[in-house]
Design an enzyme around this catalytic site. Structure first.
Site, PDB file in Angstrom:
ATOM      1  N   GLU A 106      -9.015  -1.293   5.104  1.00  0.00           N
ATOM      2  CA  GLU A 106      -9.206  -0.905   3.812  1.00  0.00           C
ATOM      3  C   GLU A 106      -9.048   0.569   3.889  1.00  0.00           C
ATOM      4  O   GLU A 106      -9.471   1.476   3.035  1.00  0.00           O
ATOM      5  CB  GLU A 106     -10.545  -1.142   2.900  1.00  0.00           C
ATOM      6  CG  GLU A 106     -10.907  -2.529   3.203  1.00  0.00           C
ATOM      7  CD  GLU A 106      -9.821  -3.468   2.245  1.00  0.00           C
ATOM      8  OE1 GLU A 106      -8.875  -2.980   2.041  1.00  0.00           O
ATOM      9  OE2 GLU A 106     -10.189  -4.859   2.190  1.00  0.00           O
ATOM     10  N   ASP A 146       0.430  -2.263   1.179  1.00  0.00           N
ATOM     11  CA  ASP A 146       0.272  -3.711   1.630  1.00  0.00           C
ATOM     12  C   ASP A 146       1.870  -4.334   2.077  1.00  0.00           C
ATOM     13  O   ASP A 146       2.581  -4.159   0.956  1.00  0.00           O
ATOM     14  CB  ASP A 146      -0.407  -4.338   0.697  1.00  0.00           C
ATOM     15  CG  ASP A 146      -1.808  -4.169   0.728  1.00  0.00           C
ATOM     16  OD1 ASP A 146      -2.399  -3.906   1.507  1.00  0.00           O
ATOM     17  OD2 ASP A 146      -2.401  -4.468  -0.431  1.00  0.00           O
TER      18      ASP A 146
END
Length: 529
Positions: free
Chosen positions: A189, A353
Site C-alpha cells: 500500500e 495497480d
C-alpha cells in the site's frame, strides 16, 4: 538528447487464495481473471515490443502471494479448465449470434483473444513467472518484491520482528524464484513509517516506492520535490509517486479509462444472458457471475446499464492510441518545465495497480503498447527507464528522512484501521507476540519443526492487508472475515499444541496442504532482532 526520465511502475498483486479442499471457490477466479485479462496481455505486449526491436523499460512488482499462485500446479490446472470454459462459451456465442452482425463480430473478437491467451499459456507450459523472468533477464523489465503477504507495515511496527519477517521472507522467496536478490520493494500500500528503511537496508534492498507526500514532506524538504528520489541515511533510495501522471490514468473522473469508447466493465454476459443458456458457465450453485465477455461500451457518463451502446474494439483501440499520444505529450511538457526549473533531468514516477490494465481498463495493455512505441519513435524529450537503471545512471541524490505516508484514502493509515476492520488488530498483535515467543524454541523433532514453520505461515497470511481493505470497501466482506479468522484460529491451535507437546500430525498435514505458501520458510525469522 533526452532531458528527463519517465518510469512506469506496475504493482502486480493478489491475495493468496487457494482452496484445495473445495472443488469451486469464487474468490479463486480473481487470479484466473487477472491471468486472462492482465498478465497474459502484458506478456503479449512485451513480446511484441521485443520482437519489433523496441528496448522498452518498465518496473513491475510481483508479490510473493501472486508468484506462489502462478507457480502452483493446482491453480494452473484450474486456470486451464477456466480458460477452456471461456473458449467453449465464446464459440457458443459465435454460433448463437450468427444473425446478429455486431454481437457476432464481438464474439469473434473474444474468441480470437482467448485463442491467443491459450497459445501463450501453452507456449510457457502454464509458467507465467518464467515468462516474465525472461524480460528481467534481458533488462527490459525490473521485477521488484513486496511484503511477504502484503502486510500493512506501519500497523505492526510495535513488533519489529513481524515487520522484519514480512520483508525477509519476501526477499528469500524472490531469490528462490528469480535466482538473484531483489533490488527494490513496493512497500505494501506504499505505506512507510520512519525507521523502516533500516530494515530494508539490512535485507539488502536498494530502493522503495512511496506516495508523493512521503517525499514532499521529508526532512529536510527535498530540493527537487518528488521529481528525484531521495536517499535515506541508510543509503536506501525512496521514489515518490507523481500525482499528475497518476491522475490522468487512474482518476475515475478525469482519467482515460472513463472514455465513452472503452468497454463497460459492469455489463457482463454472465448477468445478461438467458439463465438456462448461461447456467453451465456460471457458479455451480446456479448464481450468476461475471464471465469476462462484455458487449457494451461506457457510452457516456451518468447512463444506466440499460442505456449502454455496443462496444467496438477498433474504435477503442484508436482511443487508446490517442490517449497514449496525449500521455506522451503531457510528459514531454512536464519534463521540459521541470528541467528548466531543476537544471537537471527529472524523473516522473508513474505507479499503478497492474490489474488496472486489462481487468478494470480493458484497453490498458493497448495503451501501454502504444505508449512505449510512441515514446521510442515519436519523441526525444524523455527516456523511459526502470528504477534500477535510473539509480545506476544517477548515483548522487539528496539525503532526507521520508515522511510517514501511504497511497490510501487521505494518504495515511485510516483505510486499513477504522470501524470496519479495527477488530482484527488486537488478534494480529497477539499472534505476533506468540510467534516471537515460539521463535525462541528449538524443535524437539521434525513434527515440531513443521508445526513451527506452519505457525509462521499462518501469521503471515492473517496479516495480509487485503482482508482489512476488503472489509473497508464492503465487497466480499464475509470471505475476508473468514480468512482472517481461519488463519488466526489455525495459528492459535498450533501455538497451543506446540506448547503442550501434542501436535496433531494429521491436522497439521491438512493445513500444510491448504496454506502451502513459502515452503522454505524458517520460523526463526521472528527471533528478536
Amino acid at each position: 538528447m533526452a532531458i528527463g526520465y519517465v518510469a512506469l511502475v506496475l504493482h502486480a498483486h493478489l491475495p493468496f487464495v487457494r482452496h484445495p479442499e473445495s472443488d469451486y471457490v469464487l474468490e479463486e477466479e480473481w487470479l484466473y481473471e487477472a491471468i486472462t485479462e492482465t498478465y497474459i496481455p502484458l506478456l503479449q505486449v512485451f513480446e511484441g515490443l521485443k520482437q519489433d526491436g523496441i528496448d522498452f523499460k518498465i518496473t513491475m512488482s510481483m508479490t510473493p502471494p501472486l508468484v506462489s499462485m502462478l507457480q502452483d500446479p493446482l491453480l494452473q490446472e484450474r486456470y486451464d479448465h477456466h480458460l477452456a470454459m471461456l473458449e467453449e462459451l465464446v464459440e457458443l456465442e459465435v454460433e448463437h449470434n450468427a444473425q446478429n452482425g455486431h454481437i457476432r463480430y464481438l464474439a469473434e473478437h473474444y474468441a480470437s483473444e482467448f485463442n491467443k491467451a491459450r497459445q501463450l499459456w501453452e507456449r510457457y507450459d502454464g509458467d507465467l513467472v518464467t515468462a516474465f523472468k525472461q524480460f528481467q533477464d534481458s533488462n527490459n523489465l525490473e521485477i521488484i518484491t513486496c511484503g511477504a503477504t502484503h502486510g500493512y507495515l506501519p500497523l505492526m511496527k510495535m513488533y519489529p520482528q513481524a515487520v522484519w519477517a514480512q520483508i525477509q521472507v519476501a526477499c528469500e522467496h524472490y531469490e528462490q524464484t528469480f535466482g538473484r536478490a531483489p533490488r527494490g520493494i513496493w512497500l505494501p500500500e506504499c505505506a512507510y513509517y520512519e525507521g523502516l528503511e533500516r530494515m530494508l537496508a539490512d535485507a539488502g534492498l536498494r530502493y522503495f516506492l512511496t506516495d508523493g507526500h512521503g517525499i514532499l514532506y521529508a526532512r529536510p524538504r527535498p530540493r527537487f520535490g518528488s521529481y528525484a528520489p531521495i536517499f535515506t541515511e541508510t543509503g536506501v533510495a525512496a521514489f515518490g509517486r507523481d500525482h499528475e501522471s497518476s491522475q490522468q490514468v487512474w482518476s475515475s473522473e478525469v482519467g482515460y479509462p472513463g472514455a465513452a469508447e472503452y468497454r463497460e466493465f459492469y455489463k457482463d454476459l454472465g448477468w445478461e444472458a438467458d439463465y438456462e443458456y448461461i447456467k453451465p458457465y456460471i457458479m455451480p450453485n446456479g448464481q450468476r457471475k461475471n464471465t469476462g465477455i462484455k458487449y457494451h461500451k461506457i457510452t457516456g457518463r451518468g447512463l444506466g446499464l440499460s442505456d449502454k451502446a455496443l462496444y467496438d474494439p477498433y474504435w477503442a483501440r484508436e482511443k487508446a492510441a490517442e490517449h497514449a499520444g496525449n500521455f506522451m505529450y503531457n510528459r514531454e511538457r512536464q519534463v521540459e518545465h521541470l528541467h528548466d526549473i531543476m537544471h537537471r533531468p527529472p524523473i516522473i514516477v508513474s505507479p499503478y495497480d497492474a490489474e488496472l490494465f486489462g481487468h478494470w481498463w480493458y484497453e490498458g495493455p493497448w495503451f501501454i503498447d502504444y505508449l512505449f512505441r510512441k515514446s521510442w519513435y515519436d519523441q526525444g524529450t524523455y527516456q523511459m527507464t526502470h528504477l534500477a537503471d535510473y539509480l545506476v545512471a544517477n548515483p548522487t541524490q539528496q539525503i532526507c528522512q521520508p515522511s510517514q505516508s501511504s497511497w490510501g484514502y487521505k494518504g495515511f493509515h485510516e483505510y486499513w484501521l477504522n470501524e470496519t476492520n479495527a477488530w482484527i488488530y488486537p488478534h494480529l498483535h497477539k499472534a505476533a507476540e506468540r510467534m516471537i515467543e515460539l521463535s525462541r524454541r528449538e524443535p524437539a523433532d521434525e513434527l515440531e519443526w513443521r508445526a513451527l514453520n506452519q505457525a509462521a505461515r499462518e501469521v503471515l497470511l492473517a496479516q495480509s492487508s487485503d482482508w482489512a481493505f476488503i472489509m473497508r470497501t464492503g465487497t466480499m466482506v464475509p470471505y475476508a472475515v473468514r480468512r482472517t479468522r481461519s488463519h488466526l484460529m489455525r495459528f492459535n491451535k498450533l501455538y497451543e499444541d506446540i506448547n503442550i507437546g501434542k501436535i496433531d500430525s494429521g491436522w497439521l498435514e491438512k493445513v500444510e496442504s491448504m496454506d502451502n505458501i513459502f515452503p522454505k520458510v524458517n520460523y526463526r525469522v521472528y527471533r528478536p532482532l
